[in-house]
Enzyme design. Structure first.
Site, PDB file in Angstrom:
ATOM      1  N   VAL A 279       0.804  -1.217   0.000  1.00 39.17           N
ATOM      2  CA  VAL A 279       0.000   0.000   0.000  1.00 39.17           C
ATOM      3  C   VAL A 279       0.845   1.278   0.000  1.00 39.17           C
ATOM      4  CG1 VAL A 279      -0.206   0.270   2.512  1.00 39.17           C
ATOM      5  CG2 VAL A 279      -2.063   1.031   1.019  1.00 39.17           C
TER       6      VAL A 279
ATOM      7  N   VAL B 236       5.280  -5.770   7.153  1.00 40.13           N
ATOM      8  CA  VAL B 236       3.914  -5.641   6.651  1.00 40.13           C
ATOM      9  C   VAL B 236       3.939  -4.915   5.307  1.00 40.13           C
ATOM     10  CG1 VAL B 236       1.701  -4.493   7.042  1.00 40.13           C
ATOM     11  CG2 VAL B 236       2.879  -5.560   8.946  1.00 40.13           C
ATOM     12  N   ASP B 237       3.135  -5.406   4.368  1.00 36.36           N
ATOM     13  CA  ASP B 237       2.932  -4.679   3.125  1.00 36.36           C
ATOM     14  C   ASP B 237       1.637  -3.878   3.141  1.00 36.36           C
ATOM     15  OD1 ASP B 237       5.029  -5.397   0.872  1.00 36.36           O
ATOM     16  OD2 ASP B 237       4.745  -7.170   2.110  1.00 36.36           O
ATOM     17  N   ARG B 238       0.674  -4.319   3.963  1.00 36.91           N
ATOM     18  CA  ARG B 238      -0.591  -3.588   4.062  1.00 36.91           C
ATOM     19  C   ARG B 238      -1.348  -4.062   5.303  1.00 36.91           C
ATOM     20  NH1 ARG B 238      -4.164  -1.385  -0.465  1.00 36.91           N
ATOM     21  NH2 ARG B 238      -2.474  -2.061  -1.838  1.00 36.91           N
TER      22      ARG B 238
ATOM     23  N   ALA C  64      -1.538  -8.050   5.011  1.00 41.90           N
ATOM     24  CA  ALA C  64      -0.939  -8.662   3.820  1.00 41.90           C
ATOM     25  C   ALA C  64       0.575  -8.531   3.926  1.00 41.90           C
ATOM     26  CB  ALA C  64      -1.433  -7.970   2.552  1.00 41.90           C
TER      27      ALA C  64
END
Length: 359
Positions: free
Chosen positions: A93, A243-245, A253
């Protein structure tokens, strides 16, 4: 001192080519947003924070070489370039969020700027500030994480398991989950850190190993399939990942393999922490079920550094990320402190208010 993988000086942006690590240390120049898109898509630079920083800095470099007839024309160009950069890798994100913030700010400058050059300078200044803020946020996050883990251990050194690469190579500098590891090591309170190879792209064995050796941190590499056995036989204090999102209900995610680590940690009663700055928070999704998951080329599974390891003709499914449900997450470590997944929505609202105030 942690590695520097992004070097930026006004009209010059250089990144460490992570495709060649750990065997070759090559820096490549990014002269415009096309170069950055290509580097992000090829994963010459990867990690959600680093993708965002490199994408935005490439725009800053490009703006210094462009001329525009009006503020409106410049704003259209900035917004178009930001939308383009988001398409390189859509799951994380950070780039999307940065694009939204910069686009809104740029549109607002159309009516308030005295000239095209003034507007350009303000956009570039905002991009450069994002870079500095990310580094500072990583240090604050790492401090909070180290404090929390040492409080849980009554001050005794801790042993951790981490996944993928979340250090200087994945961020603007220092790191998120690996930043917490660094902070503990600096205090001489890290007993040991285990880390997964992170198939199929091997970010752990190639990149995390490279960083840990560089910083002389006591560490051991394990195969992804060994994680449950590791939890069974080694006295782990916690599992900590990046964390990516993070979405509204606390679902996360992150790199493929995170979900199974969370399940195994739950079974073994080991705390499972995620570490992320505010730019990984996403108010546009209620649950993780609606997150678009990037699927990558089969060759990442069938070959290693150009050498085929799978039988020719085999079918492949290669999602780059998975979603870990909030109920498997013990807490979220941020630059603002520690939050439970149930507190994420409240934090998201606060973050959104801060961003709008900033604009």
């Amino acid at each position: 001192m942690s590695l520097k993988s992004i070097i930026y000086k006004k009209q010059h942006l250089t990144i460490l080519n992570q495709l060649l690590l750990p065997f070759e240390k090559e820096f490549i120049d990014l002269e415009n947003t096309e170069d950055a898109w290509d580097a992000i898509h090829k994963m010459q630079v990867r990690g959600a924070p680093a993708i965002s920083i490199v994408g935005c800095l490439s725009l800053a470099v490009e703006l210094r070489t462009k001329t525009f007839g009006s503020c409106e024309e410049q704003a259209d160009y900035v917004c178009e370039r930001l939308r383009y950069l988001v398409t390189a890798r859509p799951t994380a994100v950070n780039m999307t969020d940065a694009a939204h913030v910069l686009s809104e700010m740029t549109r607002g400058l159309v009516t308030t700027s005295e000239s095209v050059s003034t507007m350009r300078d303000k956009v570039i200044t905002e991009i450069e500030k994002m870079w500095d803020e990310d580094i500072n946020a990583n240090h604050e996050l790492s401090r909070h994480g180290a404090d929390m883990l040492l409080e849980k251990s009554n001050g005794e050194p801790v042993t951790l398991l981490t996944h993928c690469n979340t250090g200087s190579l994945a961020t603007a500098g220092y790191g998120t989950a690996l930043g917490v590891v660094r902070a503990l090591h600096e205090r001489q309170k890290l007993e040991h850190v285990y880390f997964t190879e992170t198939r199929p792209y091997n970010q752990g064995s190639r990149l995390t190993a490279f960083e840990l050796i560089h910083d002389d941190i006591p560490a051991t590499l394990v195969c992804d399939s060994m994680a449950s056995a590791l939890m069974q036989h080694k006295n782990l204090s916690a599992v900590i990942v990046g964390v990516d999102r993070i979405v509204t209900n606390g679902d996360v995610a992150n790199k493929i393999g995170t979900y199974q680590l969370a399940i195994a940690a739950k079974y073994h009663n080991i705390p499972f922490y995620v570490a992320a700055t505010e730019y990984s928070f996403d108010v546009s999704h209620r649950t993780g079920a609606s997150i678009k998951i990037e699927e990558r080329e089969p060759t990442e599974m069938t070959s290693v550094r150009g050498v085929r390891v799978a039988a020719p003709g085999v079918n492949c499914w290669n999602p780059a990320f998975d979603v870990t449900p909030a109920e498997l997450i013990t807490a979220v470590i941020t630059e603002f402190g520690i939050f439970t997944p149930s507190q994420v929505e409240e934090r998201l609202i606060e973050v959104q208010k801060l961003k709008h105030h900033h604009l």
